[in-house]
Scaffold this active site. Sequence first.
Site, PDB file in Angstrom:
ATOM      1  N   ASP A 141       1.778  -3.690  -9.645  1.00 17.25           N
ATOM      2  CA  ASP A 141       1.539  -4.993 -10.283  1.00 17.25           C
ATOM      3  C   ASP A 141       1.901  -4.940 -11.763  1.00 17.25           C
ATOM      4  O   ASP A 141       2.542  -5.843 -12.306  1.00 17.25           O
ATOM      5  CB  ASP A 141       0.070  -5.401 -10.142  1.00 17.25           C
ATOM      6  CG  ASP A 141      -0.420  -5.316  -8.710  1.00 17.25           C
ATOM      7  OD1 ASP A 141       0.431  -5.207  -7.810  1.00 17.25           O
ATOM      8  OD2 ASP A 141      -1.643  -5.343  -8.509  1.00 17.25           O
TER       9      ASP A 141
ATOM     10  N   LEU B 132      -2.324 -12.539  -6.781  1.00 23.54           N
ATOM     11  CA  LEU B 132      -1.039 -12.628  -7.479  1.00 23.54           C
ATOM     12  C   LEU B 132      -1.108 -11.930  -8.838  1.00 23.54           C
ATOM     13  O   LEU B 132      -0.337 -12.215  -9.746  1.00 23.54           O
ATOM     14  CB  LEU B 132      -0.621 -14.104  -7.619  1.00 23.54           C
ATOM     15  CG  LEU B 132      -0.452 -14.828  -6.272  1.00 23.54           C
ATOM     16  CD1 LEU B 132      -0.133 -16.309  -6.480  1.00 23.54           C
ATOM     17  CD2 LEU B 132       0.653 -14.177  -5.435  1.00 23.54           C
TER      18      LEU B 132
ATOM     19  N   HIS C  10       0.834  -1.215   0.000  1.00 26.72           N
ATOM     20  CA  HIS C  10       0.000   0.000   0.000  1.00 26.72           C
ATOM     21  C   HIS C  10       0.863   1.258   0.000  1.00 26.72           C
ATOM     22  O   HIS C  10       0.468   2.295   0.515  1.00 26.72           O
ATOM     23  CB  HIS C  10      -0.998  -0.003   1.162  1.00 26.72           C
ATOM     24  CG  HIS C  10      -2.123  -0.984   0.943  1.00 26.72           C
ATOM     25  ND1 HIS C  10      -3.354  -0.605   0.473  1.00 26.72           N
ATOM     26  CD2 HIS C  10      -2.170  -2.332   1.083  1.00 26.72           C
ATOM     27  CE1 HIS C  10      -4.121  -1.686   0.364  1.00 26.72           C
ATOM     28  NE2 HIS C  10      -3.418  -2.748   0.721  1.00 26.72           N
TER      29      HIS C  10
ATOM     30  N   TYR D 234     -10.070  -1.513   0.017  1.00 28.99           N
ATOM     31  CA  TYR D 234      -8.870  -0.987  -0.648  1.00 28.99           C
ATOM     32  C   TYR D 234      -9.026   0.515  -0.885  1.00 28.99           C
ATOM     33  O   TYR D 234      -8.136   1.303  -0.568  1.00 28.99           O
ATOM     34  CB  TYR D 234      -8.642  -1.728  -1.967  1.00 28.99           C
ATOM     35  CG  TYR D 234      -7.366  -1.332  -2.689  1.00 28.99           C
ATOM     36  CD1 TYR D 234      -6.174  -2.004  -2.444  1.00 28.99           C
ATOM     37  CD2 TYR D 234      -7.360  -0.286  -3.605  1.00 28.99           C
ATOM     38  CE1 TYR D 234      -5.007  -1.647  -3.098  1.00 28.99           C
ATOM     39  CE2 TYR D 234      -6.196   0.078  -4.266  1.00 28.99           C
ATOM     40  CZ  TYR D 234      -5.030  -0.608  -4.019  1.00 28.99           C
ATOM     41  OH  TYR D 234      -3.866  -0.250  -4.667  1.00 28.99           O
TER      42      TYR D 234
END
Length: 380
Positions: free
Chosen positions: A172, A125, A33, A221
């Site tokens: 990511d 993932l 984060h 989130y």
Amino acid sequence: MKKQIAERFLSIYQVPYKSLYFAPGRVNLIGEHTDYNDGFVFPCALEFGTYVAISLRSDQVIRVCAGNFSDEFNQWQISSEVPTDPDCLWSNYLRGVCAVLRQQGHQLQGMDVYIEGNVPRGAGLSSSASLSVAFAKALSDTNNLGLSVSELARIAQSAENDFAGCSCGIMDQLASAGGKEGHALLLDCRDLSFTLVGIPAHLDILIIDSRVERNLVGSEYNDRRADCEKAAQALGVRTLRETTLEALEQKRNELDLLVYRRARHVLTENERTERCAAALKSGDMAVVAETMHNSHVSMRDDFEITVPEIDFIVETVAAQLNNDGGVRMTGGGFGGCVVALVPNAKSNAIEADVKARYLAEFGKEPNVYHCKAKDGARVL
Ligand code: GLA
């Protein structure tokens, strides 16, 4: 996988594919984060990922078929604005990539596309980042756009933000686009510069999936993100990267306690991430263990994104490590996976131990993957 995809493509489109692209999922070793706060992250690319096979069309249509969604088809025109499709959510990651490229003024060619991936879904993932990055790479190469790693990542991130409704950071996509075999990437999310840090060959990356399903598009989130923005605003800075722990402490009494704790996680996590990367580079496993442990504690107590199953796995693995490896929750939180850097010689015993204890405690076994860091997006 390549052979299987060639067969699938041929049977669906009646012609062989012209090119095959791949982009991997990722696991983050530390720095959680922090990306949307312009901070540091330390992920590596995995061997799981998404495959995108294409052949060219003579018109302006992109037609895609998704092997993981029962060969569902979706298609759109690239000659006009690309809309989202509320009835086919997976297609929005791809529509988003097309739309962003069009907005940037790129000319795109029509294609037939077959997609298949093997990132464990729902584990955190980054199956979605690997999908958008693989597709961005395919469009870049096919249309000779020559997009760089950071451009691919930005395009994939915008697609996810604006088309898939997830306000994720850049980690990511960057890891998926720029990963390198045997290395983790110490990425500075403020300017997207990164340095590669070798992961010693005697270490396994053990990923332990709690099988508690997380939903990133969910509100938690976005709530955390909003808390961080509130903290930055109260401290008079654009992002938390522009401030310090000392400045936060000085304002402590003026801040909402929750907002203060969220910001404390981010600021301490940035420090830990840089320290952990330096320690891995110099082989100081005691510091790797300490920083990963403190990262977990901070995610559990200050950022409040862990769940009992995840805490249990972390404690179980830590008990088997003598500071010769590290363990923490990885990813967005609320379930998903634990990541551990463990000596090869111990990884089978740790797997057996954590499986047995987790089964006894929660009535199901976690999924355990023994991984090495792999290369990022590429043509195969
Ligand atoms: C998800 C997001 C990333 C990052 C992590 C938390 O994986 O997609 O951008 O914010 O959560 O570190």
